[in-house]
Design a protein around this motif. Structure first.
Motif, PDB file in Angstrom:
ATOM      1  N   UNK A 126      27.949  43.046  30.765  1.00 50.39           N
ATOM      2  CA  UNK A 126      28.620  44.343  30.631  1.00 50.39           C
ATOM      3  C   UNK A 126      30.097  44.255  31.007  1.00 50.39           C
ATOM      4  N   UNK A 127      30.413  43.575  32.103  1.00 51.10           N
ATOM      5  CA  UNK A 127      31.802  43.449  32.540  1.00 51.10           C
ATOM      6  C   UNK A 127      32.615  42.661  31.512  1.00 51.10           C
ATOM      7  N   UNK A 128      32.037  41.626  30.956  1.00 53.85           N
ATOM      8  CA  UNK A 128      32.728  40.834  29.929  1.00 53.85           C
ATOM      9  C   UNK A 128      32.990  41.670  28.692  1.00 53.85           C
ATOM     10  N   UNK A 129      31.989  42.424  28.261  1.00 60.62           N
ATOM     11  CA  UNK A 129      32.160  43.289  27.082  1.00 60.62           C
ATOM     12  C   UNK A 129      33.283  44.297  27.314  1.00 60.62           C
ATOM     13  N   UNK A 130      33.332  44.868  28.514  1.00 61.50           N
ATOM     14  CA  UNK A 130      34.392  45.838  28.839  1.00 61.50           C
ATOM     15  C   UNK A 130      35.771  45.173  28.832  1.00 61.50           C
ATOM     16  N   UNK A 131      35.869  43.994  29.401  1.00 67.44           N
ATOM     17  CA  UNK A 131      37.146  43.288  29.433  1.00 67.44           C
ATOM     18  C   UNK A 131      37.647  42.975  28.021  1.00 67.44           C
ATOM     19  N   UNK A 132      36.751  42.512  27.163  1.00 67.88           N
ATOM     20  CA  UNK A 132      37.125  42.193  25.786  1.00 67.88           C
ATOM     21  C   UNK A 132      37.566  43.452  25.049  1.00 67.88           C
ATOM     22  N   UNK A 133      36.806  44.535  25.180  1.00 70.76           N
ATOM     23  CA  UNK A 133      37.128  45.783  24.488  1.00 70.76           C
ATOM     24  C   UNK A 133      38.484  46.323  24.946  1.00 70.76           C
ATOM     25  N   UNK A 134      38.756  46.251  26.212  1.00 66.53           N
ATOM     26  CA  UNK A 134      39.995  46.828  26.750  1.00 66.53           C
ATOM     27  C   UNK A 134      41.230  46.005  26.399  1.00 66.53           C
ATOM     28  N   UNK A 135      41.069  44.710  26.160  1.00 69.62           N
ATOM     29  CA  UNK A 135      42.205  43.875  25.766  1.00 69.62           C
ATOM     30  C   UNK A 135      42.732  44.258  24.400  1.00 69.62           C
ATOM     31  N   UNK A 136      41.863  44.707  23.516  1.00 67.57           N
ATOM     32  CA  UNK A 136      42.249  44.999  22.147  1.00 67.57           C
ATOM     33  C   UNK A 136      42.751  46.421  21.943  1.00 67.57           C
ATOM     34  N   UNK A 137      42.541  47.284  22.915  1.00 69.72           N
ATOM     35  CA  UNK A 137      42.920  48.697  22.718  1.00 69.72           C
ATOM     36  C   UNK A 137      44.267  49.005  23.258  1.00 69.72           C
TER      37      UNK A 137
END
Length: 137
Positions: A126-137
């Protein structure tokens, strides 16, 4: 023989081809730590851990989540077979945030009991998914 000037990056999951792009650089989560690949890299095979795959076009970086698998590096190509992977723009941030909170609560209540490691892996995912999503936004 001239060295390649670019890399073809392919990321495949059990759901199918996730990504196939021509890139300038790749950084991937090896099971023993992150590694970088530039065109002309010496061939090798690596096992992958949980983390993010970062790849660069010119100056712009893009990110994909990656959870376990294998990577084959050739001078002009990086092939990744991941158990789970998601493009940053496809990640549901609200769902990932809820999964993070739920896993965190499970870890607090379980401590060293049976099920803790599974809750810990869910938390990392979950933390990895959040980090990836936030880098692109």
């Amino acid at each position: 023989m001239a060295l390649p000037t670019h890399l073809t990056l392919e990321v495949v999951t059990p759901a199918g081809l996730l990504l196939k792009e021509v890139v300038a650089e790749v950084v991937a989560p090896g099971s023993d730590g992150y590694f970088g690949v530039l065109p002309g890299h010496t061939p090798f095979l690596a096992t992958l851990g949980a983390g993010e795959i970062a790849y660069r076009h010119g100056e712009a970086w893009s990110h994909v989540s990656c959870f376990w698998g294998f990577c084959e590096v050739l001078p002009g190509k990086v092939s990744i077979l991941a158990e789970i992977g998601e493009r940053a723009e496809d990640i549901d941030v609200e769902r990932a945030e809820a999964a993070r909170a739920q896993a965190q609560e499970r870890m607090k209540s379980l401590h060293e009991e049976q099920g803790f490691e599974e809750a810990h892996q869910d938390y990392i995912r979950a933390v990895t998914r959040l980090a990836v999503a936030r880098r692109q936004r």
